[in-house]
Design an enzyme around this catalytic site. Structure first.
Site, mmCIF file in Angstrom:
data_model
loop_
_atom_site.group_PDB
_atom_site.id
_atom_site.type_symbol
_atom_site.label_atom_id
_atom_site.label_comp_id
_atom_site.label_asym_id
_atom_site.label_seq_id
_atom_site.Cartn_x
_atom_site.Cartn_y
_atom_site.Cartn_z
ATOM 1 N N HIS A 107 -2.166 8.521 7.999
ATOM 2 C CA HIS A 107 -1.435 7.395 7.393
ATOM 3 C C HIS A 107 -0.522 7.907 6.274
ATOM 4 O O HIS A 107 -0.873 8.863 5.574
ATOM 5 C CB HIS A 107 -2.451 6.412 6.817
ATOM 6 C CG HIS A 107 -1.855 5.114 6.383
ATOM 7 N ND1 HIS A 107 -1.658 4.799 5.065
ATOM 8 C CD2 HIS A 107 -1.412 4.055 7.108
ATOM 9 C CE1 HIS A 107 -1.126 3.583 4.979
ATOM 10 N NE2 HIS A 107 -0.972 3.107 6.196
ATOM 11 N N SER A 309 -11.539 3.470 21.009
ATOM 12 C CA SER A 309 -10.574 2.738 20.211
ATOM 13 C C SER A 309 -10.201 1.424 20.879
ATOM 14 O O SER A 309 -10.389 1.248 22.083
ATOM 15 C CB SER A 309 -9.330 3.631 20.059
ATOM 16 O OG SER A 309 -8.246 2.872 19.605
HETATM 17 C C1 LIG Z 1 -3.977 0.683 7.597
HETATM 18 C C2 LIG Z 1 -4.339 2.061 7.319
HETATM 19 C C3 LIG Z 1 -4.387 2.556 6.007
HETATM 20 C C4 LIG Z 1 -3.935 1.765 4.820
HETATM 21 O O1 LIG Z 1 -4.657 0.631 4.665
HETATM 22 P P1 LIG Z 1 -4.067 -0.593 3.786
HETATM 23 O O2 LIG Z 1 -5.272 -1.432 3.658
HETATM 24 O O3 LIG Z 1 -2.980 -1.199 4.623
HETATM 25 O O4 LIG Z 1 -3.555 -0.028 2.526
HETATM 26 C C5 LIG Z 1 -4.836 3.854 5.816
HETATM 27 N N1 LIG Z 1 -5.190 4.616 6.846
HETATM 28 C C6 LIG Z 1 -5.156 4.193 8.122
HETATM 29 C C7 LIG Z 1 -5.587 5.107 9.210
HETATM 30 C C8 LIG Z 1 -4.723 2.898 8.408
HETATM 31 O O5 LIG Z 1 -4.660 2.491 9.665
#
Ligand SMILES: *Cc1c(COP(=O)(O)O)cnc(C)c1O
Length: 394
Positions: A107, A309
């Site tokens: 992410h 998944s």
């Molecule tokens: C959505 C997501 C995040 C971030 O989460 P938020 O709650 O939107 O800040 C981090 N890592 C992964 C793998 C995600 O899918």
């Protein structure tokens, strides 16, 4: 506004938010400014808080990942991103000269953390599944053998829902001589709450040498406001905290003021669903995701689904209005649908039918070619026709 928002919920498919909830009992708290300022375990002087609920929720998560009450520290964050920022900060404080390693499908918050903390970040290649390529990890580790490793492990990547192989990552670190010079943060934003309920899934647990885990509260669990949970080992938090007289508290969180409504919603959901309820939802999502992937393939649409998944990846629709209507998240030549508990089989069938119909129309308009997604999801999943022809020539 109400009409606009409920209409937007109807066709939601691309983002991993569970909208299957009824939080009307929480409405009575809307008139309070509930703020869990600072540390969840130390009361500040501000009295309107929901720490009892927060600590109960944290206990639940600590138990889920095998830490005893007196062994963990954590808090309810504003989102999964804040959990990643916290986990990686603990890693950086423990190993100030460490390097952050993360697969390139991590992410964007992970790379943001590296920039914010000015830590060198090494991107690791991924397999076609979206998992970290451990051979590449090994070769990049050996190039930096002199400096500790801070590793971000994905428990479900954003785009493909891929699970990095935690055990193999630990073995690789140990084999490369990193023994007690590494820190592992697990980013389980979406799937961190699904894995414990799938029998054959690899286990995320503090019995393994990991330092922190974070999840988003508004993704799989479902919550009317964005939130998340981060859990780390109690001993680690000492490297972060300073005592703040103004709060009469300890400062170990990223944010100061913290949403006090979120812990109450999470507590309510956990109590209402329990392990059994969550397990049932996870199973339903996996089943429905298979259904979607199969229907797409039957219709000649390239599609891919990782084994553990509920994120179905497929060729990016050629029409922005369609993407917008179904609120699809796209990246390059692919799009995905995240099958959440509120996404029913009927909705998925409607989606597939509309996609097939529209695709036909794009064809008739001319200029439409079935996109090749072999680079993203592998040749065996790509139905663009090019690869068949190649095979025939051979
Ligand atoms: C959505 C997501 C995040 C971030 O989460 P938020 O709650 O939107 O800040 C981090 N890592 C992964 C793998 C995600 O899918």
């Amino acid at each position: 506004m109400r009409k606009l928002i409920s209409h937007a919920c109807l066709s939601l498919a691309g983002y991993p938010y569970n909208l299957d909830f009824d939080f009307s009992v929480m409405a009575q708290f809307q008139n309070f400014s509930i703020n869990n300022l600072g540390d969840p375990f130390i009361e500040s002087n501000y009295g309107v808080h929901s720490r009892q609920f927060e600590v109960a929720v944290l206990d639940w998560f600590a138990r889920l990942w095998d830490l005893q009450q007196d062994e963990y520290w954590g808090y309810i964050t504003n989102c999964g991103t804040e959990g990643n920022l916290h986990g990686l900060l603990v890693g950086r404080e423990l190993f100030p000269d460490g390097i952050i390693y993360a697969s390139r499908e991590s992410h964007y918050s992970v790379f943001k953390a590296a920039r914010m903390y000015r830590v060198e970040c090494v991107e690791i290649d991924t397999l076609v599944t979206g998992e970290m390529n451990c051979a590449d990890f090994k070769s990049k580790l050996s190039r930096n053998a002199g400096r500790p490793a801070i590793v971000n492990v994905n428990i479900g990547t954003t785009v493909k829902g891929a699970i990095d192989d935690l055990d193999r990552i630990i073995r690789t670190l140990e084999k490369c001589g990193f023994r007690d010079r590494f820190y592992i943060h697990c980013d389980g934003a979406l799937a961190g709450l699904m894995m414990p309920f799938i029998k054959q899934a690899p286990k995320v647990t503090f019995k393994k040498p990991i330092g922190s885990v974070s999840v988003s509260g508004h993704k799989f669990m479902g919550c009317p406001v964005p939130c998340g949970v981060v859990i780390t080992r109690l001993e680690h938090v000492k490297v972060l905290s300073t005592d703040i007289e103004y709060l009469s508290s300890r400062d170990a969180t990223i944010m100061g003021s913290r949403n006090g409504h979120a812990p109450m919603s999470l507590w309510y959901t956990l109590n209402k669903k329990g392990y059994r309820g969550i397990r049932k939802e996870v199973q339903k999502c996996l089943r429905n995701a298979h259904h979607l992937a199969n229907r797409l393939r039957e219709a000649g649409v390239s599609a891919y689904l990782n084994e553990l998944s509920s994120t179905v990846v497929f060729e990016r629709p050629q029409d922005e209005a369609f993407v917008h209507k179904w609120q699809l998240a796209c990246e390059g030549s692919i799009a995905h649908v995240v099958v959440m508990p509120n996404v029913s089989v009927e909705k998925l069938n409607d989606f597939v039918e509309e996609l097939i119909g529209e695709r036909q129309r794009w064809h008739e308009g001319g200029g439409f070619r079935v996109p090749c997604v072999a680079k993203d999801i592998g040749q065996e999943n790509c139905l663009c026709g090019v690869h068949d022809k190649k095979l025939r020539v051979v």
